[in-house]
Design an enzyme around this catalytic site. Structure first.
Site, PDB file in Angstrom:
ATOM      1  N   ALA A   1      22.153 -17.258 -31.198  1.00 57.58           N
ATOM      2  CA  ALA A   1      22.535 -16.873 -32.351  1.00 57.58           C
ATOM      3  C   ALA A   1      23.713 -16.187 -32.088  1.00 57.58           C
ATOM      4  O   ALA A   1      23.668 -15.038 -31.584  1.00 57.58           O
ATOM      5  CB  ALA A   1      21.298 -15.811 -32.994  1.00 57.58           C
TER       6      ALA A   1
ATOM      7  N   GLU B   1      28.642 -20.300 -38.865  1.00 61.96           N
ATOM      8  CA  GLU B   1      28.261 -19.271 -37.687  1.00 61.96           C
ATOM      9  C   GLU B   1      29.161 -19.266 -36.525  1.00 61.96           C
ATOM     10  O   GLU B   1      29.559 -18.191 -36.057  1.00 61.96           O
ATOM     11  CB  GLU B   1      26.807 -19.588 -37.292  1.00 61.96           C
ATOM     12  CG  GLU B   1      25.626 -19.540 -38.166  1.00 61.96           C
ATOM     13  CD  GLU B   1      24.556 -20.514 -38.266  1.00 61.96           C
ATOM     14  OE1 GLU B   1      23.713 -20.335 -38.918  1.00 61.96           O
ATOM     15  OE2 GLU B   1      24.467 -21.214 -37.265  1.00 61.96           O
TER      16      GLU B   1
ATOM     17  N   PHE C   1      23.576 -25.445 -25.016  1.00 59.61           N
ATOM     18  CA  PHE C   1      23.135 -23.957 -24.698  1.00 59.61           C
ATOM     19  C   PHE C   1      23.310 -23.429 -26.141  1.00 59.61           C
ATOM     20  O   PHE C   1      23.941 -23.617 -27.056  1.00 59.61           O
ATOM     21  CB  PHE C   1      24.467 -23.031 -24.168  1.00 59.61           C
ATOM     22  CG  PHE C   1      24.356 -21.663 -23.918  1.00 59.61           C
ATOM     23  CD1 PHE C   1      23.510 -20.992 -23.203  1.00 59.61           C
ATOM     24  CD2 PHE C   1      25.348 -21.261 -25.091  1.00 59.61           C
ATOM     25  CE1 PHE C   1      23.495 -19.530 -23.147  1.00 59.61           C
ATOM     26  CE2 PHE C   1      25.244 -19.571 -25.253  1.00 59.61           C
ATOM     27  CZ  PHE C   1      24.386 -19.000 -24.193  1.00 59.61           C
TER      28      PHE C   1
ATOM     29  N   HIS D   1      21.170 -29.167 -32.035  1.00 59.56           N
ATOM     30  CA  HIS D   1      22.107 -28.079 -32.148  1.00 59.56           C
ATOM     31  C   HIS D   1      23.541 -28.462 -31.540  1.00 59.56           C
ATOM     32  O   HIS D   1      23.321 -29.480 -30.389  1.00 59.56           O
ATOM     33  CB  HIS D   1      21.665 -26.696 -31.532  1.00 59.56           C
ATOM     34  CG  HIS D   1      20.713 -26.086 -32.345  1.00 59.56           C
ATOM     35  ND1 HIS D   1      21.050 -25.015 -33.210  1.00 59.56           N
ATOM     36  CD2 HIS D   1      19.282 -26.222 -32.824  1.00 59.56           C
ATOM     37  CE1 HIS D   1      19.921 -24.691 -33.883  1.00 59.56           C
ATOM     38  NE2 HIS D   1      19.058 -25.502 -33.698  1.00 59.56           N
TER      39      HIS D   1
END
Length: 157
Positions: A109, A74, A106, A54
């Site tokens: 969502a 996002e 970190f 990520h």
């Protein structure tokens, strides 16, 4: 739907980790639950690689435009591409501190959150112990995957 079509459509649900979609081929039943189970039953090393896949929030890959399309959408949806200089500096400081403490980025969502919400969560989670934060990161990854799956059509047999 062929295996190749399925992997093309669902391989990016879990960030840069097509092994999750591969693990649930052929799909049957609740796809979200099956994908979650594949991750939950994976080795620690696979889970850590998934977390590390990520991008940082408002980080270097975001600035360079090198994130996956879903991550770009996002982060943009949460306004992370419109940070003030002060917010950007806070994100950079927190990204550095978080990575130094936990060894991975970190993850949260961001859908439905503001930049202030995200920064507050960032600060609060820096106080977590490493196992709690590892588990929290995985739970957030499952939430992200759920949002991504909701945007995709159901696989057809």
């Amino acid at each position: 739907m062929t295996r190749a079509e399925f992997l093309a459509a669902y391989g990016a649900v879990y960030e840069a980790s097509p092994w999750v979609a591969e693990a649930v081929w052929p799909p049957s039943g609740d796809l979200a639950a099956a994908m979650r189970a594949a991750v939950d039953s994976a080795s620690y090393e696979q889970k850590l690689a998934l977390i590390r896949a990520h991008p940082e929030l408002a980080g270097r890959t975001a600035i360079a435009g090198e994130m996956a399309e879903a991550s770009k959408r996002e982060q943009s949806g949460a306004g992370l591409d419109r940070c003030t200089p002060e917010e950007f500096a806070q994100f950079q400081r927190l990204n550095g501190a978080y990575n130094a403490r936990f060894g991975f980025p970190f993850i949260i969502a961001v859908k439905g959150l503001t930049r202030a919400d995200i920064l507050a969560a960032f600060r609060a989670r820096l106080d977590n112990d490493p196992q709690t934060e590892f588990d929290t990161a995985l739970e957030q990854i499952h939430r992200i995957a759920g949002f991504r799956l909701a945007d995709l059509p159901e696989p057809k047999a």
